[in-house]
Design an enzyme around this catalytic site. Structure first.
Site, PDB file in Angstrom:
ATOM      1  N   GLY A   1     -27.652 -37.942  18.411  1.00  0.00           N
ATOM      2  CA  GLY A   1     -26.654 -37.032  18.943  1.00  0.00           C
ATOM      3  C   GLY A   1     -26.663 -35.753  18.125  1.00  0.00           C
ATOM      4  O   GLY A   1     -27.660 -35.394  17.495  1.00  0.00           O
ATOM      5  N   SER A   2     -25.531 -35.069  18.106  1.00  0.00           N
ATOM      6  CA  SER A   2     -25.440 -33.793  17.402  1.00  0.00           C
ATOM      7  C   SER A   2     -25.795 -33.924  15.925  1.00  0.00           C
ATOM      8  O   SER A   2     -26.632 -33.183  15.397  1.00  0.00           O
ATOM      9  CB  SER A   2     -24.027 -33.221  17.555  1.00  0.00           C
ATOM     10  OG  SER A   2     -23.874 -32.040  16.807  1.00  0.00           O
TER      11      SER A   2
ATOM     12  N   SER B   1     -32.124 -39.178  24.753  1.00  0.00           N
ATOM     13  CA  SER B   1     -32.291 -38.901  23.323  1.00  0.00           C
ATOM     14  C   SER B   1     -33.707 -39.235  22.857  1.00  0.00           C
ATOM     15  O   SER B   1     -34.283 -38.539  22.010  1.00  0.00           O
ATOM     16  CB  SER B   1     -31.268 -39.698  22.504  1.00  0.00           C
ATOM     17  OG  SER B   1     -29.957 -39.259  22.759  1.00  0.00           O
TER      18      SER B   1
ATOM     19  N   ASP C   1     -18.893 -44.627  15.690  1.00  0.00           N
ATOM     20  CA  ASP C   1     -18.250 -45.691  14.914  1.00  0.00           C
ATOM     21  C   ASP C   1     -18.046 -46.963  15.719  1.00  0.00           C
ATOM     22  O   ASP C   1     -18.287 -48.064  15.228  1.00  0.00           O
ATOM     23  CB  ASP C   1     -16.875 -45.222  14.401  1.00  0.00           C
ATOM     24  CG  ASP C   1     -16.974 -44.172  13.313  1.00  0.00           C
ATOM     25  OD1 ASP C   1     -18.008 -44.131  12.625  1.00  0.00           O
ATOM     26  OD2 ASP C   1     -16.013 -43.396  13.156  1.00  0.00           O
TER      27      ASP C   1
ATOM     28  N   GLN D   1     -21.247 -49.075  16.218  1.00  0.00           N
ATOM     29  CA  GLN D   1     -22.034 -49.421  15.033  1.00  0.00           C
ATOM     30  C   GLN D   1     -22.049 -50.915  14.711  1.00  0.00           C
ATOM     31  O   GLN D   1     -23.125 -51.471  14.452  1.00  0.00           O
ATOM     32  CB  GLN D   1     -21.527 -48.642  13.812  1.00  0.00           C
ATOM     33  CG  GLN D   1     -21.954 -47.190  13.783  1.00  0.00           C
ATOM     34  CD  GLN D   1     -21.496 -46.482  12.522  1.00  0.00           C
ATOM     35  OE1 GLN D   1     -21.117 -47.127  11.536  1.00  0.00           O
ATOM     36  NE2 GLN D   1     -21.527 -45.159  12.537  1.00  0.00           N
TER      37      GLN D   1
ATOM     38  N   HIS E   1     -20.000 -41.570   7.778  1.00  0.00           N
ATOM     39  CA  HIS E   1     -18.554 -41.824   7.819  1.00  0.00           C
ATOM     40  C   HIS E   1     -18.341 -43.234   7.292  1.00  0.00           C
ATOM     41  O   HIS E   1     -19.076 -44.158   7.645  1.00  0.00           O
ATOM     42  CB  HIS E   1     -18.038 -41.688   9.249  1.00  0.00           C
ATOM     43  CG  HIS E   1     -16.551 -41.817   9.402  1.00  0.00           C
ATOM     44  ND1 HIS E   1     -15.650 -41.501   8.398  1.00  0.00           N
ATOM     45  CD2 HIS E   1     -15.794 -42.253  10.450  1.00  0.00           C
ATOM     46  CE1 HIS E   1     -14.416 -41.712   8.826  1.00  0.00           C
ATOM     47  NE2 HIS E   1     -14.481 -42.176  10.057  1.00  0.00           N
TER      48      HIS E   1
ATOM     49  N   GLY F   1     -22.757 -30.924  13.962  1.00  0.00           N
ATOM     50  CA  GLY F   1     -24.206 -30.980  13.877  1.00  0.00           C
ATOM     51  C   GLY F   1     -24.903 -29.667  14.162  1.00  0.00           C
ATOM     52  O   GLY F   1     -25.888 -29.311  13.496  1.00  0.00           O
TER      53      GLY F   1
ATOM     54  N   GLU G   1       0.750 -17.322  23.991  1.00  0.00           N
ATOM     55  CA  GLU G   1       1.492 -17.265  22.728  1.00  0.00           C
ATOM     56  C   GLU G   1       1.429 -18.556  21.925  1.00  0.00           C
ATOM     57  O   GLU G   1       1.587 -18.528  20.696  1.00  0.00           O
ATOM     58  CB  GLU G   1       2.955 -16.894  23.001  1.00  0.00           C
ATOM     59  CG  GLU G   1       3.140 -15.527  23.646  1.00  0.00           C
ATOM     60  CD  GLU G   1       2.532 -14.392  22.840  1.00  0.00           C
ATOM     61  OE1 GLU G   1       2.434 -14.525  21.596  1.00  0.00           O
ATOM     62  OE2 GLU G   1       2.137 -13.376  23.445  1.00  0.00           O
TER      63      GLU G   1
ATOM     64  N   GLU H   1      -3.779 -17.737  21.136  1.00  0.00           N
ATOM     65  CA  GLU H   1      -3.797 -16.938  19.907  1.00  0.00           C
ATOM     66  C   GLU H   1      -3.941 -17.777  18.636  1.00  0.00           C
ATOM     67  O   GLU H   1      -4.114 -17.231  17.545  1.00  0.00           O
ATOM     68  CB  GLU H   1      -2.540 -16.070  19.831  1.00  0.00           C
ATOM     69  CG  GLU H   1      -2.510 -14.986  20.906  1.00  0.00           C
ATOM     70  CD  GLU H   1      -1.369 -14.001  20.722  1.00  0.00           C
ATOM     71  OE1 GLU H   1      -0.735 -14.021  19.651  1.00  0.00           O
ATOM     72  OE2 GLU H   1      -1.119 -13.214  21.653  1.00  0.00           O
TER      73      GLU H   1
END
Length: 330
Positions: free
Chosen positions: A26-27, A53, A83, A86, A108, A134, A227, A231
């Site tokens: 992934g990233s 991938s 996660d 895994q 992680h 990533g 607002e 911003e």
């Protein structure tokens, strides 16, 4: 004070003759694998066969193989899949190939800290964690710089686990900025707390509550969105670049006075009490257990919450205004 490592402090000696298997593309997987490969390290990529991938990793010039093959061939197995998947992947496709002296690495600490993954006693357990998405890990590396990162050692079986983690961090480009030594516990608990109380939980609820307050008082939803949401980027960018004090120095006197005199009425003692309760749930494992049960049930609560988020007025208004500003395509 924390220990910080820089390029001058780290060599590739502990990793230059080792094979590093990146599991996932992934990233983060793509960025870390490419950076380590471009740094001259021996990288292979372990993936499910013939997916998107898989083809992308081949196109990027990697040696690509199944997760089982990569785990068997590698000296260092760097797990960069989500996660929640895994533990199952580890148990079936990685654990059988964790022979003595290998290193299992993460970005992680979640599954190690909460015991969802329990490697055998005769392997190293390490963490190498860029503190950036990533895409930025790769972009800054290509520009000759990098992003900050973390390293941690949960178990040092071979006596050089920290040097292995630091060598990987150097290969990814993290030591050009600085790598902080931490622990799996500290990384996991602070990461979850930041996500829940500020980055993903607290900020979004604050935005929605402020938006709803203005709309319920009769103000145009478009004005309320500008607002209370649009911003926010201006302020976050100032804080990111200059810190909190730098932000105060770059807003109007009216904004500074109003913010300083009213903020404690929004984030008050009840808010701080709730933060402590959330931290306790993270520390004692209640959140991890709750999330595990949610996954096992097929994410019913999460999916219901996702539907509610999509249906909120702020999403409809925001989508139109982002199109108007050229931030979102039709």
């Amino acid at each position: 004070m924390v220990k910080i490592f820089y390029d001058k402090d780290v060599t590739f000696d502990a990793v230059k003759d080792k094979t590093i298997a990146v599991i996932g593309y992934g990233s983060q997987g793509r960025a870390q694998a490419l950076n380590m490969k471009d740094s001259g390290l021996n990288v292979i990529v372990g993936l499910r066969p013939n997916g998107a991938s898989w083809n992308k990793a081949i196109k990027d010039g990697h040696k690509v193989m199944t997760i089982e093959e990569a785990a068997e061939k590698a000296d260092i197995i760097h797990i960069l899949i989500p996660d929640e998947v895994q533990p199952a992947v580890y148990k079936k496709q990685i654990e059988p190939y964790l022979t003595e002296g290998k290193t299992i690495s993460f970005s992680h600490g979640y599954n190690i800290h909460y015991g969802f993954i329990r490697p055998p006693e005769n392997v190293n357990i390490t963490m190498v964690a860029p503190k950036s998405p990533g895409a930025m890990v790769r972009k800054t590396y290509e520009e000759g710089f990098g992003v900050p990162g973390l390293v941690a050692v949960e178990r040092d079986y071979t006596g050089d686990a920290l040097q292995i983690a630091l060598g990987m961090a150097k290969g990814i480009g993290l030591t050009k900025v600085g790598v902080i030594q931490t622990t799996f516990r500290e990384e996991t608990e602070t990461d979850l707390f930041g996500e829940q109380v500020v980055l993903c939980g607290g900020v979004t609820e604050l935005i929605k509550a402020a938006f709803e307050t203005l709309v319920e008082a009769g103000y145009a939803p478009e004005m309320a969105y500008f607002e209370t949401c649009h911003e926010l980027k201006l302020i976050v960018d100032l804080i990111y670049q200059k810190g909190l004090q730098g932000m105060w120095e770059n807003v109007s006197n009216t904004a500074e006075y109003g913010g300083l005199t009213r903020r404690a009425r929004v984030i008050n003692e009840e808010s701080r009490k709730a933060m402590k309760e959330i931290l306790k749930e993270i520390q004692d494992g209640r959140f991890a257990k709750e999330w595990s049960l949610e996954r096992e049930a097929g994410f019913p609560h999460l999916n219901a919450l996702r539907r509610l988020e999509k249906e909120h007025l702020i999403e409809k208004v925001g989508k139109e205004l982002r199109k108007m500003c050229g931030l979102e395509k039709e």
